[in-house]
Design a protein around this motif. Structure first.
Motif, PDB file in Angstrom:
ATOM      1  N   THR A   1      19.019  81.335  31.990  1.00 14.49           N
ATOM      2  CA  THR A   1      17.680  80.747  31.976  1.00 14.49           C
ATOM      3  C   THR A   1      17.468  79.963  30.677  1.00 14.49           C
ATOM      4  OG1 THR A   1      16.775  82.511  33.344  1.00 14.49           O
ATOM      5  CG2 THR A   1      15.213  81.262  32.012  1.00 14.49           C
TER       6      THR A   1
ATOM      7  N   PRO B   1      13.778  81.736  37.226  1.00 11.05           N
ATOM      8  CA  PRO B   1      13.868  81.531  38.675  1.00 11.05           C
ATOM      9  C   PRO B   1      12.538  81.818  39.370  1.00 11.05           C
ATOM     10  CG  PRO B   1      15.723  82.813  37.880  1.00 11.05           C
ATOM     11  CD  PRO B   1      14.759  82.689  36.738  1.00 11.05           C
TER      12      PRO B   1
ATOM     13  N   ARG C   1      16.637  72.550  37.098  1.00 11.82           N
ATOM     14  CA  ARG C   1      16.639  73.750  37.923  1.00 11.82           C
ATOM     15  C   ARG C   1      16.100  73.360  39.282  1.00 11.82           C
ATOM     16  NH1 ARG C   1      19.747  74.741  34.813  1.00 11.82           N
ATOM     17  NH2 ARG C   1      19.938  76.492  33.402  1.00 11.82           N
TER      18      ARG C   1
END
Length: 166
Positions: free
Chosen positions: A74, A28, A124
């Protein structure tokens, strides 16, 4: 909280990572952590009428849960001499066709109006560039993989190198 968003190709590898041409974790971005803190702070607002202590505990619990979910979800991109792995998907390099990088409006179009319904996606929202990896396996209905990456040129270069054939 220390955050390493720098993901770069692996130019030199140790004997334990022999054959790895590229690796990246789609962690992130820093602004996502700001959103997590804001979301967690909402716990204080929801539970403050009961008690401030309950609000603080709720905020800490929300922060912990959100952090665990972000970290454990992730995905990684790993290219070695024989295989390509994007998230949970893996394929032999011999079945990789054309590889193309897209940025800005082109990346948006690839994720939207030009997206094929059978494509494998590893996207993402906090990473703009995408790379499209054509799949040439006749037994696989998936036409291509579309993955987010912070280093599209390096990923394309790694996938363009010939894998070793033993």
């Amino acid at each position: 909280m220390p955050e390493s968003t720098a993901s770069v190709p692996v130019p030199h590898h140790s004997s334990s990572e022999a054959g790895v041409l590229y690796t990246e974790k789609l962690r992130p971005s820093p602004w996502i952590w700001i959103v997590v803190v804001g979301f967690s702070a909402a716990g204080i607002l929801m539970f403050a009428p009961i008690s401030i202590t309950a609000g603080i505990i709720a905020a800490l619990v929300l922060f912990a849960i959100t952090t665990v979910l972000l970290v454990t979800s992730t995905p990684s991109i790993v290219v070695d001499r024989d295989t390509v792995q994007v998230g949970r998907a893996s394929i032999q390099r011999e079945f990789v066709g054309a590889v193309t990088a897209f940025r800005k409006d082109e990346a948006t179009a690839e994720r939207g109006v030009r997206l094929h319904g059978l494509a494998f996606l590893c996207l993402r929202g906090w990473i703009d560039p995408v790379v499209r990896i054509e799949i040439t396996d006749p037994a696989d209905r998936t036409p291509y993989w579309l993955t987010s990456t912070r280093h599209p040129d390096e990923l394309v270069a790694a996938l363009s190198k010939q894998g070793s054939r033993s």
